[in-house]
Write a protein that holds these residues in place. Structure first.
Motif, PDB file in Angstrom:
ATOM      1  N   UNK A  86       7.926  -1.197  -9.139  1.00  0.00           N
ATOM      2  CA  UNK A  86       6.492  -1.320  -8.845  1.00  0.00           C
ATOM      3  C   UNK A  86       6.175  -2.612  -8.090  1.00  0.00           C
ATOM      4  N   UNK A  87       6.968  -3.657  -8.330  1.00  0.00           N
ATOM      5  CA  UNK A  87       6.722  -4.929  -7.648  1.00  0.00           C
ATOM      6  C   UNK A  87       7.119  -4.817  -6.188  1.00  0.00           C
ATOM      7  N   UNK A  88       6.319  -5.360  -5.277  1.00  0.00           N
ATOM      8  CA  UNK A  88       6.661  -5.300  -3.856  1.00  0.00           C
ATOM      9  C   UNK A  88       7.884  -6.149  -3.543  1.00  0.00           C
ATOM     10  N   UNK A  89       8.660  -5.782  -2.552  1.00  0.00           N
ATOM     11  CA  UNK A  89       9.807  -6.611  -2.153  1.00  0.00           C
ATOM     12  C   UNK A  89       9.328  -7.943  -1.601  1.00  0.00           C
ATOM     13  N   UNK A  90      10.126  -8.970  -1.788  1.00  0.00           N
ATOM     14  CA  UNK A  90       9.742 -10.300  -1.323  1.00  0.00           C
ATOM     15  C   UNK A  90       9.954 -10.417   0.187  1.00  0.00           C
ATOM     16  N   UNK A  91       8.937 -10.817   0.900  1.00  0.00           N
ATOM     17  CA  UNK A  91       9.065 -10.911   2.363  1.00  0.00           C
ATOM     18  C   UNK A  91      10.185 -11.865   2.773  1.00  0.00           C
ATOM     19  N   UNK A  92      10.964 -11.431   3.770  1.00  0.00           N
ATOM     20  CA  UNK A  92      11.996 -12.296   4.329  1.00  0.00           C
ATOM     21  C   UNK A  92      13.255 -12.404   3.515  1.00  0.00           C
ATOM     22  N   UNK A  93      13.342 -11.683   2.405  1.00  0.00           N
ATOM     23  CA  UNK A  93      14.527 -11.763   1.558  1.00  0.00           C
ATOM     24  C   UNK A  93      15.180 -10.389   1.455  1.00  0.00           C
ATOM     25  N   UNK A  94      16.448 -10.347   1.751  1.00  0.00           N
ATOM     26  CA  UNK A  94      17.179  -9.095   1.630  1.00  0.00           C
ATOM     27  C   UNK A  94      16.945  -8.175   2.808  1.00  0.00           C
ATOM     28  N   UNK A  95      17.527  -6.982   2.734  1.00  0.00           N
ATOM     29  CA  UNK A  95      17.501  -6.074   3.882  1.00  0.00           C
ATOM     30  C   UNK A  95      16.247  -5.209   3.985  1.00  0.00           C
ATOM     31  N   UNK A  96      15.388  -5.197   2.964  1.00  0.00           N
ATOM     32  CA  UNK A  96      14.241  -4.290   2.980  1.00  0.00           C
ATOM     33  C   UNK A  96      13.186  -4.786   3.962  1.00  0.00           C
ATOM     34  N   UNK A  97      12.779  -3.900   4.873  1.00  0.00           N
ATOM     35  CA  UNK A  97      11.742  -4.221   5.852  1.00  0.00           C
ATOM     36  C   UNK A  97      10.410  -3.594   5.477  1.00  0.00           C
ATOM     37  N   UNK A  98      10.450  -2.397   4.910  1.00  0.00           N
ATOM     38  CA  UNK A  98       9.210  -1.693   4.572  1.00  0.00           C
ATOM     39  C   UNK A  98       9.494  -0.735   3.425  1.00  0.00           C
ATOM     40  N   UNK A  99       8.545  -0.623   2.508  1.00  0.00           N
ATOM     41  CA  UNK A  99       8.711   0.264   1.346  1.00  0.00           C
ATOM     42  C   UNK A  99       7.508   1.190   1.247  1.00  0.00           C
ATOM     43  N   UNK A 100       7.786   2.475   1.047  1.00  0.00           N
ATOM     44  CA  UNK A 100       6.730   3.473   0.904  1.00  0.00           C
ATOM     45  C   UNK A 100       6.792   4.052  -0.503  1.00  0.00           C
ATOM     46  N   UNK A 101       5.731   3.797  -1.283  1.00  0.00           N
ATOM     47  CA  UNK A 101       5.627   4.320  -2.648  1.00  0.00           C
ATOM     48  C   UNK A 101       4.958   5.685  -2.616  1.00  0.00           C
ATOM     49  N   UNK A 102       5.578   6.639  -3.305  1.00  0.00           N
ATOM     50  CA  UNK A 102       5.030   7.995  -3.360  1.00  0.00           C
ATOM     51  C   UNK A 102       4.772   8.407  -4.805  1.00  0.00           C
ATOM     52  N   UNK A 103       4.151   7.508  -5.553  1.00  0.00           N
ATOM     53  CA  UNK A 103       3.795   7.810  -6.935  1.00  0.00           C
ATOM     54  C   UNK A 103       4.976   7.884  -7.870  1.00  0.00           C
ATOM     55  N   UNK A 104       5.871   6.923  -7.811  1.00  0.00           N
ATOM     56  CA  UNK A 104       7.100   6.900  -8.612  1.00  0.00           C
ATOM     57  C   UNK A 104       8.298   6.851  -7.696  1.00  0.00           C
TER      58      UNK A 104
END
Length: 283
Positions: A86-104
């Motif tokens: 549920x927590x958003x990814x931390x900007x600038x850390x790790x490989x994640x650029x964008x996350x899309x939540x679809x209710x779980x």
């Protein structure tokens, strides 16, 4: 780089797992990934996913009339999860650029390496994306006469034409190597000088390689697609290994930021191609 078969498989995966779900939230972890500001990414919130498709190597998530269009570039990927944190990814850390939540469940757009080329657009029409607007005919749909028209008069090497998205949409470095190997053509052949039998052979190889890769990708989850792609390659990424058709060693030509692989016996009459990284001309 994900090419037509992998992007097609990702679109099918999203149609199966995301369609009908509502976009709860979109987290942007890399400010460089989003190329549009109108509409904002928050305009996707509360919209139902109504479909997913592909434009060349662009992935399209249709959210009830607004589209999230993604180009994964060389090192990008989509990682599906049945339970996102549920927590958003931390900007600038790790490989994640964008996350899309679809209710779980939902998915992350990730990118390895330091060259950040992964790109996403939120648009009302996919044709608003510059890369989509300039795409040539789709490599899976083009007819043999249409393919001949694409090649006619071209003075570039055939490898260059096959990977030019404005000429032919969906084929990249890996599958162009595979198509040329199956067609028994040199990657350095001039596109516009191919005779009719060679054009016919090349078009057939294009369809066979891509259709086979799409079939192998069917029902594979997103996490297994990269391994499935590698398992089906005959020459690309196999420098120094025996060609599965003739047994000759697969050779490589290197450029500034990429390389191509081919089999001399199958494709160039046994003669190695020039590789300026190694020498002016290999005899």
């Amino acid at each position: 780089m994900p090419e037509l078969p992998e992007v097609e498989a990702l679109a099918r995966h999203l149609r199966e797992h995301a369609a009908g779900r509502e976009v709860a939230r979109v987290d942007v972890a890399s400010l460089s990934v989003l190329k549009t500001t109108d509409p904002l990414h928050t305009a996707l919130h509360g919209r139902a996913v109504t479909g997913a498709g592909r434009f060349g190597k662009h992935l399209d998530l249709d959210c009830d009339g607004l589209h999230l269009v993604v180009h994964l570039a060389r090192a990008g990927w989509l990682r599906w999860s049945d339970a996102l944190p549920s927590a958003p990814p931390k900007p600038g850390r790790g490989p994640i650029a964008l996350r899309v939540h679809l209710g779980g469940p939902g998915f992350d757009l990730t990118e390895a390496g330091t060259q950040k080329r992964l790109a996403a657009w939120v648009v009302r029409d996919p044709a608003e994306v510059p890369g989509v607007a300039k795409l040539g005919p789709d490599a899976l749909e083009i007819s043999e006469p249409g393919f001949a028209e694409v090649l006619a008069g071209r003075t570039e090497r055939i490898k260059t034409v096959l990977t030019d998205q404005s000429r032919l949409a969906g084929v990249g470095n890996a599958y162009s190597d595979e198509v040329l190997h199956r067609a028994r053509l040199s990657p350095f052949a001039t596109a516009g000088r191919l005779d009719e039998p060679a054009v016919r052979r090349l078009h057939a190889a294009l369809r066979e390689v891509l259709e086979d890769a799409v079939r192998r990708s069917e029902h594979q989850d997103a996490a297994r697609l990269k391994a499935e792609k590698r398992s089906g390659l005959r020459v690309h990424g196999r420098t120094g290994l025996p060609c599965p058709v003739c047994g000759d060693l697969v050779r490589e030509v290197s450029f500034a930021d990429r390389s191509l692989q081919y089999c001399p016996t199958c494709q160039t009459g046994g003669r190695p191609l020039a590789d300026r990284r190694m020498s002016r001309l290999l005899k």
